[in-house]
Design a protein around this motif. Structure first.
Motif, PDB file in Angstrom:
ATOM      1  N   PHE A   1       0.742  -1.078  -0.270  1.00  0.00           N
ATOM      2  CA  PHE A   1       0.139  -0.533   0.098  1.00  0.00           C
ATOM      3  C   PHE A   1       0.708   1.413  -0.393  1.00  0.00           C
ATOM      4  O   PHE A   1       0.728   2.428  -0.856  1.00  0.00           O
ATOM      5  CB  PHE A   1      -0.957   0.349   0.930  1.00  0.00           C
ATOM      6  N   ILE A   2       2.202   1.574   0.459  1.00  0.00           N
ATOM      7  CA  ILE A   2       2.858   2.259   0.984  1.00  0.00           C
ATOM      8  C   ILE A   2       3.624   2.700  -0.205  1.00  0.00           C
ATOM      9  O   ILE A   2       3.810   3.796  -0.869  1.00  0.00           O
ATOM     10  CB  ILE A   2       3.286   2.173   2.515  1.00  0.00           C
ATOM     11  N   GLY A   3       4.043   1.434  -0.895  1.00  0.00           N
ATOM     12  CA  GLY A   3       4.810   1.836  -1.777  1.00  0.00           C
ATOM     13  C   GLY A   3       4.027   2.295  -2.769  1.00  0.00           C
ATOM     14  O   GLY A   3       4.359   3.244  -3.643  1.00  0.00           O
ATOM     15  N   LEU A   4       3.015   1.983  -3.618  1.00  0.00           N
ATOM     16  CA  LEU A   4       2.130   1.807  -3.707  1.00  0.00           C
ATOM     17  C   LEU A   4       1.975   4.248  -4.289  1.00  0.00           C
ATOM     18  O   LEU A   4       2.282   4.009  -4.972  1.00  0.00           O
ATOM     19  CB  LEU A   4       0.956   1.291  -4.360  1.00  0.00           C
ATOM     20  N   ILE A   5       1.170   3.929  -2.836  1.00  0.00           N
ATOM     21  CA  ILE A   5       1.126   5.521  -2.824  1.00  0.00           C
ATOM     22  C   ILE A   5       2.179   6.827  -2.616  1.00  0.00           C
ATOM     23  O   ILE A   5       2.270   7.318  -3.519  1.00  0.00           O
ATOM     24  CB  ILE A   5       0.641   5.250  -1.045  1.00  0.00           C
TER      25      ILE A   5
ATOM     26  N   ALA B   1      14.369   6.478   6.492  1.00  0.00           N
ATOM     27  CA  ALA B   1      14.322   6.683   8.110  1.00  0.00           C
ATOM     28  C   ALA B   1      14.422   5.612   8.617  1.00  0.00           C
ATOM     29  O   ALA B   1      15.337   4.716   9.693  1.00  0.00           O
ATOM     30  CB  ALA B   1      13.549   7.974   8.464  1.00  0.00           C
ATOM     31  N   MET B   2      13.005   4.721   8.628  1.00  0.00           N
ATOM     32  CA  MET B   2      12.531   3.700   9.211  1.00  0.00           C
ATOM     33  C   MET B   2      13.382   3.200   9.137  1.00  0.00           C
ATOM     34  O   MET B   2      13.639   1.273   9.858  1.00  0.00           O
ATOM     35  CB  MET B   2      11.177   3.053   8.948  1.00  0.00           C
ATOM     36  N   ILE B   3      14.352   2.037   7.764  1.00  0.00           N
ATOM     37  CA  ILE B   3      14.743   1.207   7.431  1.00  0.00           C
ATOM     38  C   ILE B   3      16.423   0.677   8.467  1.00  0.00           C
ATOM     39  O   ILE B   3      16.742   0.134   8.550  1.00  0.00           O
ATOM     40  CB  ILE B   3      14.619   1.003   5.710  1.00  0.00           C
ATOM     41  N   ALA B   4      16.965   2.484   8.176  1.00  0.00           N
ATOM     42  CA  ALA B   4      18.232   2.016   9.433  1.00  0.00           C
ATOM     43  C   ALA B   4      17.532   1.383  11.210  1.00  0.00           C
ATOM     44  O   ALA B   4      19.167   1.038  10.655  1.00  0.00           O
ATOM     45  CB  ALA B   4      18.380   3.577   9.182  1.00  0.00           C
ATOM     46  N   MET B   5      16.552   1.798  11.142  1.00  0.00           N
ATOM     47  CA  MET B   5      16.686   1.322  12.543  1.00  0.00           C
ATOM     48  C   MET B   5      16.630   0.029  12.623  1.00  0.00           C
ATOM     49  O   MET B   5      16.080  -0.425  11.964  1.00  0.00           O
ATOM     50  CB  MET B   5      15.485   2.131  12.839  1.00  0.00           C
ATOM     51  N   PRO B   6      17.196  -0.547  13.618  1.00  0.00           N
ATOM     52  CA  PRO B   6      17.403  -1.782  13.899  1.00  0.00           C
ATOM     53  C   PRO B   6      15.836  -2.621  14.091  1.00  0.00           C
ATOM     54  O   PRO B   6      15.389  -2.240  15.204  1.00  0.00           O
ATOM     55  CB  PRO B   6      18.441  -2.452  14.845  1.00  0.00           C
ATOM     56  N   PHE B   7      15.320  -3.500  13.425  1.00  0.00           N
ATOM     57  CA  PHE B   7      14.315  -3.916  13.390  1.00  0.00           C
ATOM     58  C   PHE B   7      13.478  -4.418  15.137  1.00  0.00           C
ATOM     59  O   PHE B   7      12.619  -3.996  15.500  1.00  0.00           O
ATOM     60  CB  PHE B   7      13.347  -4.972  12.063  1.00  0.00           C
ATOM     61  N   LEU B   8      14.780  -5.625  15.333  1.00  0.00           N
ATOM     62  CA  LEU B   8      14.338  -6.035  16.644  1.00  0.00           C
ATOM     63  C   LEU B   8      14.916  -5.388  17.246  1.00  0.00           C
ATOM     64  O   LEU B   8      13.535  -5.047  18.629  1.00  0.00           O
ATOM     65  CB  LEU B   8      15.871  -6.871  16.575  1.00  0.00           C
TER      66      LEU B   8
ATOM     67  N   THR C   1       8.774  -1.937   5.559  1.00  0.00           N
ATOM     68  CA  THR C   1       9.696  -0.414   4.933  1.00  0.00           C
ATOM     69  C   THR C   1      10.227  -1.458   3.554  1.00  0.00           C
ATOM     70  O   THR C   1      10.099  -0.802   3.141  1.00  0.00           O
ATOM     71  CB  THR C   1      10.460  -0.172   6.342  1.00  0.00           C
ATOM     72  N   ALA C   2      11.047  -2.391   4.319  1.00  0.00           N
ATOM     73  CA  ALA C   2      12.184  -2.909   2.779  1.00  0.00           C
ATOM     74  C   ALA C   2      10.973  -3.157   1.933  1.00  0.00           C
ATOM     75  O   ALA C   2      11.444  -2.844   0.678  1.00  0.00           O
ATOM     76  CB  ALA C   2      12.412  -4.415   3.746  1.00  0.00           C
ATOM     77  N   VAL C   3      10.086  -3.978   1.970  1.00  0.00           N
ATOM     78  CA  VAL C   3       8.880  -3.988   1.277  1.00  0.00           C
ATOM     79  C   VAL C   3       9.085  -3.114   0.037  1.00  0.00           C
ATOM     80  O   VAL C   3       8.544  -3.143  -1.178  1.00  0.00           O
ATOM     81  CB  VAL C   3       7.791  -5.178   2.202  1.00  0.00           C
TER      82      VAL C   3
ATOM     83  N   PRO D   1       4.709 -11.306  -8.433  1.00  0.00           N
ATOM     84  CA  PRO D   1       6.178 -11.913  -8.531  1.00  0.00           C
ATOM     85  C   PRO D   1       6.660 -11.654  -7.302  1.00  0.00           C
ATOM     86  O   PRO D   1       7.123 -12.040  -5.758  1.00  0.00           O
ATOM     87  CB  PRO D   1       6.742 -12.138  -9.856  1.00  0.00           C
ATOM     88  N   THR D   2       7.187 -10.246  -7.199  1.00  0.00           N
ATOM     89  CA  THR D   2       7.669  -9.678  -6.328  1.00  0.00           C
ATOM     90  C   THR D   2       7.783 -10.154  -4.991  1.00  0.00           C
ATOM     91  O   THR D   2       7.893 -10.178  -4.086  1.00  0.00           O
ATOM     92  CB  THR D   2       7.921  -8.537  -6.433  1.00  0.00           C
ATOM     93  N   ILE D   3       5.823 -10.010  -4.790  1.00  0.00           N
ATOM     94  CA  ILE D   3       5.594 -10.162  -3.705  1.00  0.00           C
ATOM     95  C   ILE D   3       5.588 -11.032  -3.158  1.00  0.00           C
ATOM     96  O   ILE D   3       5.942 -11.522  -2.104  1.00  0.00           O
ATOM     97  CB  ILE D   3       3.874  -9.223  -3.726  1.00  0.00           C
ATOM     98  N   LEU D   4       5.401 -11.883  -3.738  1.00  0.00           N
ATOM     99  CA  LEU D   4       5.365 -13.913  -3.233  1.00  0.00           C
ATOM    100  C   LEU D   4       6.573 -14.146  -2.966  1.00  0.00           C
ATOM    101  O   LEU D   4       7.371 -15.041  -2.065  1.00  0.00           O
ATOM    102  CB  LEU D   4       5.093 -14.766  -4.549  1.00  0.00           C
ATOM    103  N   VAL D   5       7.866 -13.577  -3.325  1.00  0.00           N
ATOM    104  CA  VAL D   5       9.019 -13.645  -3.640  1.00  0.00           C
ATOM    105  C   VAL D   5       9.141 -13.059  -2.044  1.00  0.00           C
ATOM    106  O   VAL D   5      10.379 -13.151  -1.256  1.00  0.00           O
ATOM    107  CB  VAL D   5      10.083 -13.231  -4.118  1.00  0.00           C
ATOM    108  N   MET D   6       9.304 -11.694  -2.249  1.00  0.00           N
ATOM    109  CA  MET D   6       9.666 -10.552  -0.982  1.00  0.00           C
ATOM    110  C   MET D   6       9.001 -11.711   0.244  1.00  0.00           C
ATOM    111  O   MET D   6       9.224 -11.813   1.409  1.00  0.00           O
ATOM    112  CB  MET D   6       8.823  -9.733  -1.139  1.00  0.00           C
TER     113      MET D   6
END
Lengths: 297, 337
Positions: free
Chosen positions: A112-116, A134-141, A168-170, A211-216
């Motif tokens: 959704f966010i990627g499409l927006i 910004a969010m992608i850099a923050m350690p997820f854990l 975020t990565a997706v 296909p991309t969504i399935l792989v991810m």
């Protein structure tokens, strides 16, 4: 030739799923096979259904131990005398369930966010991209740890927290691909016909992203499974008495010196699941590459 | 068939390179751009995290009750409300909260009344050293291994090794850590399993942490090397009589490494996440363990300080790699169409 098909993104040229697999069907089969074999083994090994309850007289028994009642514990028993194989099977809905719900959230929110971000220009896109970067850099854990500590343990808090953090990565990948798809002639045609924004995104762009969504999703399933186990391992995941694999590992850590076998069943389950999911991801990627090549030629 | 596919890669078309060299942006300008971008992102992130923490704490009910813990009675609650300004309206509280954050004033730990930021800084060096050692070890092992795997991916030995790497990728770090402890501390008694007790106690945590990410790096490097070995400039070098080793280590690997820039940035964040679990397993007196214990005891000032410092550290590392690669790799300086 070089038009950006959905699968043209730089995928690693070196794929390693040729160990007797190489296609999606076989990879899927591998996973199912593993699960079925474990389940069958359980049926065959455990004669007594009350084995899951545990029996303090047979606590901390090693692998292959046969109790006085004639019950065989193929992976041994834990500190409360519960059969570890049964417990791992009982943990299947917890570990796979939590990460499964989370991966659905990740796929939906990320797409959704990627499409927006891809559709709008200007301020909206800037904010979306800034937020993702910004969010992608923050350690997820770290984020998951903090949020779970406040919202509490349990199936839904855990899975939703992970789902709402990990997208975020997706969305970055979806953003890049949808921008490519949005430049295609059929999208332009749809726009000229006055098709609405959401119709274009859902009926014209989304299918190209499949296909991309399935792989991810497959790879994220594995990542989230690891994170879920890690959180449980740290004592901040599934409820303490739930047979989640991370919880079992956490238990086994306390008895490492006297009962080292306690870690084998949950560790094996996690590794098996993660490898199966990675294989499935590779399988999807391989298939979609093949299909894209077939279209080009 | 593969040749056709290879020629389609837009990044490697030699004609374009020449054209683009004319549009190269000065390094200084691009450095400034990168810095601005990263600082903006960092500010956005810190803003997001602080808002999240602020509202999370309030969403769960009475923050005073959380702060007081289970033992707090009514009098204590009142005191805490006064002390933390919780009796004021929410928007005022938020303003005060942000104002204090700008000054890096996180308050003092609820557990032992020490300055939260001070506690974090006390733990930072040990964690930092652990991450650096693991990162270096990882690169020392992964780069040659990846190059070796990628140079001739079709040979049987490499295929077996690649299978092993694939399997290793499926083993989470906490399992590696437990296995290492079991083998080297419990069975063999060679290495101490907990705490920081000299050089020997560094081995297992660093190995565990490196094992978290090494398989992934190996796979990316080998994929890049395999791709680079099929490029035209390698064919040219080979035609000029360069030996296989020169081709691999001097030409292909260099290119493959530069291609892995994005990965290294992501790896820092990944490493920091991994270091949390590693530190807990090995009872390592670092930032990650501090974060976990303060999260478990809901020691919010320390949690905030720790999360802030982690975010700043990760951003510092990412920005540094960005800029270093800007200087090393001329392709990054090219103007994007």
């Amino acid at each position: 030739m070089t038009t950006a098909t959905a699968t043209d993104k730089p995928a690693p040229a070196f794929r390693f799923n040729k160990i007797g697999t190489g296609s999606l069907q076989l990879d899927l089969g591998l996973l199912l096979f593993a699960i079925v074999v474990i389940a069958l083994l359980a049926q065959w090994v455990v004669l007594d259904e009350s084995a899951l309850d545990g029996n303090l007289r047979t606590r901390l028994k090693p692998m292959g131990y046969i109790s006085p009642d004639g019950v065989r514990h193929i992976f041994g028993t834990d500190q409360l005398g519960r059969d570890l194989l049964f417990r791992v099977l009982g943990g299947l809905p917890w570990s796979l369930g939590i990460s499964g719900v989370a991966v659905v959230c990740v796929a939906v929110i990320g797409t959704f966010i990627g499409l927006i971000g891809a559709w709008y220009t200007g301020v909206v896109r800037t904010i979306v991209l800034l937020g993702i970067a910004a969010m992608i850099a923050m350690p997820f854990l770290v984020l998951a740890l903090v949020v779970v500590a406040v919202v509490g343990r349990g199936f839904w808090p855990l899975s939703l927290t992970m789902g709402f953090i990990a997208w975020t990565a997706v969305s970055r990948v979806i953003y890049a691909e949808s921008r490519g798809l949005l430049t295609r002639e059929y999208v332009l045609a749809a726009r000229l016909f006055g098709v609405s924004k959401w119709s274009i995104l859902i009926f014209h762009v989304l299918p190209g992203l499949r296909p991309t969504i399935l792989v991810m999703a497959a790879f994220f399933f594995a990542v989230l499974l690891i994170i879920e186990s890690a959180l449980s391992f740290l004592g901040l995941g599934a409820p303490l008495n739930a047979p989640s694999w991370g919880n079992m590992l956490s238990d086994s850590r306390q008895y490492l010196t006297i009962a080292p076998w306690m870690m084998f069943a949950p560790a094996g389950a996690i590794v098996l699941a993660v490898i199966s999911l990675n294989l499935i991801g590779d399988g999807f990627a391989e298939l979609s590459r093949k299909r894209a090549r077939a279209v080009e030629v | 068939m593969t040749d056709i596919a290879d020629n389609n890669k837009p990044a490697s078309q030699p004609i374009e390179t020449e054209k683009n060299d004319a549009e190269t942006i000065p390094v200084a300008k691009q450095t400034a751009q990168t810095l601005t971008k990263r600082i903006l992102e960092l500010l956005f992130l810190l803003m997001f995290i602080s808002t999240l923490l602020f509202f999370l704490l309030r969403l769960t009910g009475d923050p005073a009750a959380v702060l007081a813990g289970e033992t707090g009675d009514q009098e204590q609650l009142e005191l805490i409300r006064k002390q933390y300004g919780l009796d004021k309206p929410l928007i005022v509280q938020y303003g005060v909260f942000l104002y204090k954050l700008v000054q890096l004033d996180f308050g003092s730990s609820l557990a032992n009344a020490q300055d939260a930021l001070g506690l974090v800084f006390e733990r930072l060096p040990t964690s930092f050293t652990l991450v650096i050692i693991a990162f270096t070890a990882n690169l020392i092992i992964s780069i040659p291994l990846g190059a070796w795997l990628g140079s001739r991916p079709d040979r049987t030995g490499r295929k077996l090794a690649a299978t092993a790497v694939f399997v290793a990728q499926g083993i989470p770090g906490y399992i590696t850590g437990l296995l290492l402890i079991q083998l080297f501390s419990v069975e063999l008694g060679w290495l101490p399993s907990i705490g920081n007790q000299g050089i020997l106690s560094w081995i297992m945590p660093a190995t565990t942490l490196a094992a978290f990410q090494a398989p992934q790096v190996v796979r990316v490097i080998s994929a890049n090397v395999a791709e680079a070995m099929r490029e035209d400039y390698i064919r040219t070098a080979r035609a000029n009589g360069a030996g296989f080793n020169t081709l691999l280590w001097r030409h292909a690997l260099k290119n493959a490494m530069l291609g892995a820039t994005a990965l290294i940035g992501a790896q820092v964040s990944f490493l920091v996440g991994g270091s949390i679990i590693t530190e807990v397993i090995f009872a390592w007196p670092g930032l990650g363990r501090l974060l976990v214990t303060s999260v478990q005891t809901l020691d919010f000032p320390v949690v905030q300080a720790a999360v802030f410092m982690i975010a700043i550290f990760v951003y510092f590392a990412i920005t540094l790699t960005d800029i270093v690669f800007l200087f090393i790799d001329p392709r990054l300086r090219r103007q994007r169409a």
